[in-house]
Scaffold this active site. Structure first.
Site, PDB file in Angstrom:
ATOM      1  N   ASP A   1      -8.471  -6.837  -4.850  1.00 23.19           N
ATOM      2  CA  ASP A   1      -8.137  -5.516  -4.311  1.00 23.19           C
ATOM      3  C   ASP A   1      -8.653  -4.442  -5.262  1.00 23.19           C
ATOM      4  OD1 ASP A   1      -7.004  -3.202  -3.295  1.00 23.19           O
ATOM      5  OD2 ASP A   1      -4.982  -4.018  -3.128  1.00 23.19           O
TER       6      ASP A   1
ATOM      7  N   ARG B   1     -12.149   5.869   9.551  1.00 25.53           N
ATOM      8  CA  ARG B   1     -11.699   4.489   9.678  1.00 25.53           C
ATOM      9  C   ARG B   1     -12.719   3.511   9.084  1.00 25.53           C
ATOM     10  NH1 ARG B   1      -7.157   1.736   9.500  1.00 25.53           N
ATOM     11  NH2 ARG B   1      -7.040   0.007  10.943  1.00 25.53           N
TER      12      ARG B   1
ATOM     13  N   SER C   1       0.848  -1.193   0.000  1.00 26.64           N
ATOM     14  CA  SER C   1       0.000   0.000   0.000  1.00 26.64           C
ATOM     15  C   SER C   1       0.888   1.249   0.000  1.00 26.64           C
ATOM     16  CB  SER C   1      -0.924  -0.057   1.221  1.00 26.64           C
ATOM     17  OG  SER C   1      -1.986   0.824   1.096  1.00 26.64           O
TER      18      SER C   1
ATOM     19  N   HIS D   1      -7.858  -5.397  -0.474  1.00 28.36           N
ATOM     20  CA  HIS D   1      -6.576  -4.759  -0.199  1.00 28.36           C
ATOM     21  C   HIS D   1      -5.897  -5.363   1.037  1.00 28.36           C
ATOM     22  CE1 HIS D   1      -3.578  -1.670  -0.481  1.00 28.36           C
ATOM     23  NE2 HIS D   1      -3.890  -1.142   0.673  1.00 28.36           N
ATOM     24  N   ASP D   2      -6.692  -5.776   1.996  1.00 23.66           N
ATOM     25  CA  ASP D   2      -6.139  -6.339   3.225  1.00 23.66           C
ATOM     26  C   ASP D   2      -5.326  -7.614   3.008  1.00 23.66           C
ATOM     27  OD1 ASP D   2      -6.552  -4.603   5.228  1.00 23.66           O
ATOM     28  OD2 ASP D   2      -8.254  -5.628   6.126  1.00 23.66           O
TER      29      ASP D   2
END
Lengths: 421, 421
Positions: free
Chosen positions: A355, A257, A187, A388-389
Site C-alpha cells: 500500500d 476515479r 482508509s 491499498h485495496d
C-alpha cells in the site's frame, strides 16, 4: 425514547440468512434531533443519517461495533441489499468490488462482517452509517438546504473527519448506545476510528484502524487535489450547483476515479493483471481516442460505472475531509504523541506491504507514539500485493488478526476490554 | 546540396558565449524534401523540423550528437534563446525548470550541453530537434493540413517513436550527416535513442539512454491514459479541433500536467519540499475550491504555466507514442533480446534510484539483454531523491559518467567508437 425503542425493536427482527452472511438487509434512516456544530464554525440542521445494522444488540448494549466507510462507500457494509441491482460489474480488485457492491447488492465489507467473520455478528451488534457529507442517505451536498429549498451543492459546509465522528456520536445517542466495543474502518474509515479514540476516549473500548494514517502524506494530498481539480474543472460541475440541470460533471469525476484506482492498486498488481496487453489481440490500431491497452479500457469502465452511482460533490467534500485529517495538528499542537495522550482504547493497526497510498510507515508512527505513551497497541503488516485495496480484499489474512484482537469469542468482549483498558 | 551547405555555413557562425554556456541560440527550421511514411500507414507531407545546434561540425562530420527531448520539451535544449521570456517561473524541481525553460530562454538540458559539460560542445556538434507531432516548430497537430488548409487537430496521424526517429534521420540526411557519434535522451528521449540503435544500427556509434525504458510499465500506461482522458474529456477540446475557436482545453491539460508532475517526482521529495504545510500559516480556511496546502497551490501553478506554453493535442500524440513504444513487440516478436540483436552501438544506460515512473529495473532489463548478446553496455544507477525529474536535475552525477562513456576528450571519439563497435 419511544423512537429509540421502535428502532431497536426494528433492529431485532431477524434477517433472512444465507450461510456466512448477515442475510438480506435494508438501509434505514434517522433524523438527528439537534444541529451538528461543525469545525468550520457553521451548524448543520437537519441532519439525517443512513445506517444499517447486523447482529443483535445485547441487553447491556455493550456489544456494539461501529464500522466506518471509506471515500466512496456507504452504509451498506454487509449482506445483500433488498434494492435491485443497478448495474453489472466484473469481479476482481477491491475497487471493482467497491463499485460493484451497490449494483450486486452485496455490502462493501461483506467478507469481514457476518457470523464467524472478523466482525462477528454472532457476538457483536455491528452498525454502519453513511458518513456526513455522503450521497447515500446521510445529509450531504445533494440534500435540500432548508434555507433555500434547493440542494446545497457547494454551499454545503466543508466537513471534517471530526464532524463525521460527532455526527455518528449524535446518531448513537438517539439509539441509546453510549459505549462502543470497537470502532473499525479502513482508509478514511480508519481515520474516523482514530478520531473516535481521540475525541471520545471514554466511549470507545477498542479501535481497528486498517490501511490508514494519522495524516495523509504529501503525495496523497496531491492525488486528492488532482481528483478535485478534475471535477471542479469540468464545466458541468457548474460551480457545484449541477443538481436539476440535467448535467453532471461525469468527465471530471471519471478522471478523479481513474486517479483513485491507480493509487489504490500497486504497480506490480497492475502489471500482473494487465501487463501491456492490447485490447484487440496484438494489433495496434493507432487510435488517439479509443482505449488501446487493456488497462486503458479497464480505467474507462471503472470511471463509467462510478459516475453512475456516486455524487461528485460528495467526492469533493469527502476528499477534502481526508486531506485535512491530521491528528497532530488538530489535537496535539503538531505533536502526534500529545494528540494521542488521552486515548484509552486498545488499538489494532493493520497495514499492507504494497500500500503506497497509506503506507505501513504511517501506521508504524501511530504504533510508536501509542507504545511510547504506554497505551495498548498492536500493529500488523500484512504481506499482500494489491496495494491499498487490500483492506477490501485480503479478508483471509485480516480476519484471524481482528478476531483475536476482539477476543475471539472465547471470552466476553466486555470483560476483556475492561481488563486491558 | 546548396541548401545543405547554406545550413552548415549558418551553423558555423560563432554564438555569443557566456562562461560554460553555448551562448545565445536561435531555433531554426528545415522542410523535409520528401514525405515521411508512418507506422500507421499514412504519409505525412510537408514535414518541417525545428532544430538547434551547439558546437561545431568537424570537417569529417563525425562528431555529431543528436539529443532527443521528452514529452513536453522542444528543440531549445541549451543556451539562451534569443526570444524574449514569455513568463516568469520559480526555480526548483526539474519539472519547473522544464516549464520555465522557454520563459527564461534557457534550454531544457542546458546543464548537460556546453563546453566541458556531458555533451561537450568543445568536441561535439550537438543537434537537437523538436519531435514529430510537436508544437514548437516541427510539424504536428497544430500545423496546417494541406488537404484542408486548416490545422490538422485530431486528424493528424497517430505517430510512433519510430516515426519520430525516421523524421530525424530524414532531417539529418538533408544536412548531409550520415553518421551519429551518439544519440542521447531522457525519458521519451531515451526511447528515441534506443529506437535509433535498433532501427539504424549502422548509423549510430553510441546511445545514451537516461531514465527510460524499452516499454512503459502498466502503471505508466495508466497515468498517460488518465492524462489523455482529462484532455479529451474537456469539452473545450472539441474533438481535437479547438484551434481558432478561442477555446483550448486548459482545464483538462492542467489536470494532465498535475498527474505528470506527481509521477515525475518521488513521494519523499514531495514530502521533503511541501510536507503538509498550509498556504496560510497554520490556519485552515475550510475551503473547497481554493488550494489549502502548499502542494495544492504548487500543482495549480504548474498546471497554469504549462497550458500557456504547450499544445494539448501535441501532449495527446506524444503521450500516445510513448505508451506504444515497445521494442520487444515492435522489433522482436515479443522478445527484447531478439529486438536488440542487430544493435551495434555502445549503450550507456542511466537510471535513478527514486524514479518510479521509469524505474531502474527497466534499464536493467535492457542491460541484461544487451550483455547476454555480447553487446557493449554500461548501466549506472544514480542514487538521487527527486524521482524521474532527476534526469533534468542531477547533472553533477551524470556528467562524469557520460563524459567518460563518450571518451572524455582524451581520445578521438571517432577512433574510440570504431574500436568498440
Amino acid at each position: 425514547m419511544a423512537h429509540c425503542l421502535a428502532i431497536l425493536a426494528h433492529m431485532a427482527s431477524p434477517p433472512t440468512l444465507v450461510p456466512g452472511s448477515v442475510g438480506s438487509v435494508e438501509t434505514r434512516y434517522l433524523d438527528l434531533p439537534a444541529p451538528i456544530r461543525l469545525d468550520c464554525g457553521r451548524e448543520l440542521h437537519p441532519v439525517r443519517v443512513a445506517y444499517e445494522t447486523y447482529g443483535e444488540l445485547s441487553p447491556e448494549r455493550d456489544n456494539v461495533i461501529l464500522v466506518c466507510h471509506a471515500l466512496s462507500g456507504d452504509a451498506h457494509a454487509a449482506g445483500h441489499s433488498a434494492e435491485p441491482p443497478a448495474e453489472s460489474t466484473r469481479d476482481g480488485f477491491g475497487a471493482e468490488r467497491r463499485d460493484g457492491a451497490a449494483g450486486k447488492g452485496l455490502g462493501w465489507w461483506d467478507g469481514m462482517i457476518g457470523p464467524g467473520k472478523a466482525f462477528d455478528t454472532d457476538r457483536f451488534f455491528v452498525i454502519s452509517t453513511n458518513l456526513l457529507g455522503g450521497c447515500r442517505g446521510t445529509t450531504g451536498p445533494s440534500s435540500i438546504d432548508p434555507a433555500t429549498g434547493q440542494p446545497y451543492g457547494s454551499d454545503f459546509p466543508v466537513v471534517t473527519v471530526s464532524d463525521m465522528v460527532r455526527t455518528q456520536r449524535a446518531f448513537l445517542d438517539v439509539l441509546g448506545i453510549d459505549r462502543l466495543a470497537a470502532v473499525a474502518g479502513g482508509s478514511l474509515g480508519g481515520m474516523q476510528a482514530l478520531e473516535w479514540a481521540v475525541l471520545f476516549p471514554d466511549l470507545v473500548d477498542a479501535v481497528v484502524v486498517i490501511a490508514s494514517t494519522h495524516a495523509l502524506h504529501t503525495q496523497g494530498v496531491a492525488w486528492n487535489a488532482i481528483a478535485r481539480n478534475a471535477i471542479m474543472g469540468d464545466p458541468a460541475w457548474q460551480n457545484g450547483h449541477y443538481y436539476g440541470t440535467g448535467r453532471t460533471p461525469d468527465a471530471g469525476m471519471g478522471v478523479a476515479r481513474m486517479v483513485g484506482h491507480v493509487t489504490y492498486l500497486s504497480a506490480p498488481a497492475l502489471t500482473e493483471r494487465f501487463g501491456r496487453r492490447l485490447q484487440f489481440a496484438d494489433d495496434i490500431r493507432y487510435t488517439l481516442r479509443e482505449p488501446e491497452f487493456e488497462i486503458e479500457s479497464y480505467l474507462r469502465h471503472q470511471a463509467g460505472s462510478f459516475v453512475k452511482r456516486f455524487d461528485a460533490n460528495t467526492y469533493l467534500y469527502t476528499s477534502r475531509a481526508l486531506t485535512y485529517f491530521d491528528l497532530a495538528r488538530q489535537h496535539g499542537d503538531g505533536s502526534l504523541a500529545r494528540a494521542l495522550e488521552g486515548v484509552s482504547a486498545r488499538t489494532l493497526l493493520i497495514a499492507f506491504s504494497s500500500d503506497w497510498l497509506y503506507p505501513p510507515s504511517a501506521s508504524e508512527q501511530i504504533e510508536q507514539a501509542l507504545r511510547a505513551l504506554g497505551k495498548p497497541v498492536e500493529f500488523e503488516v500484512i504481506d499482500a500485493p494489491y496495494g491499498h485495496d487490500c483492506f477490501l480484499l485480503e479478508e483471509a489474512q485480516q480476519i484471524p488478526i481482528i478476531r483475536r484482537f476482539l477476543g475471539d469469542g472465547e471470552t466476553n468482549p466486555h470483560s476483556r476490554e475492561e481488563r486491558s483498558s
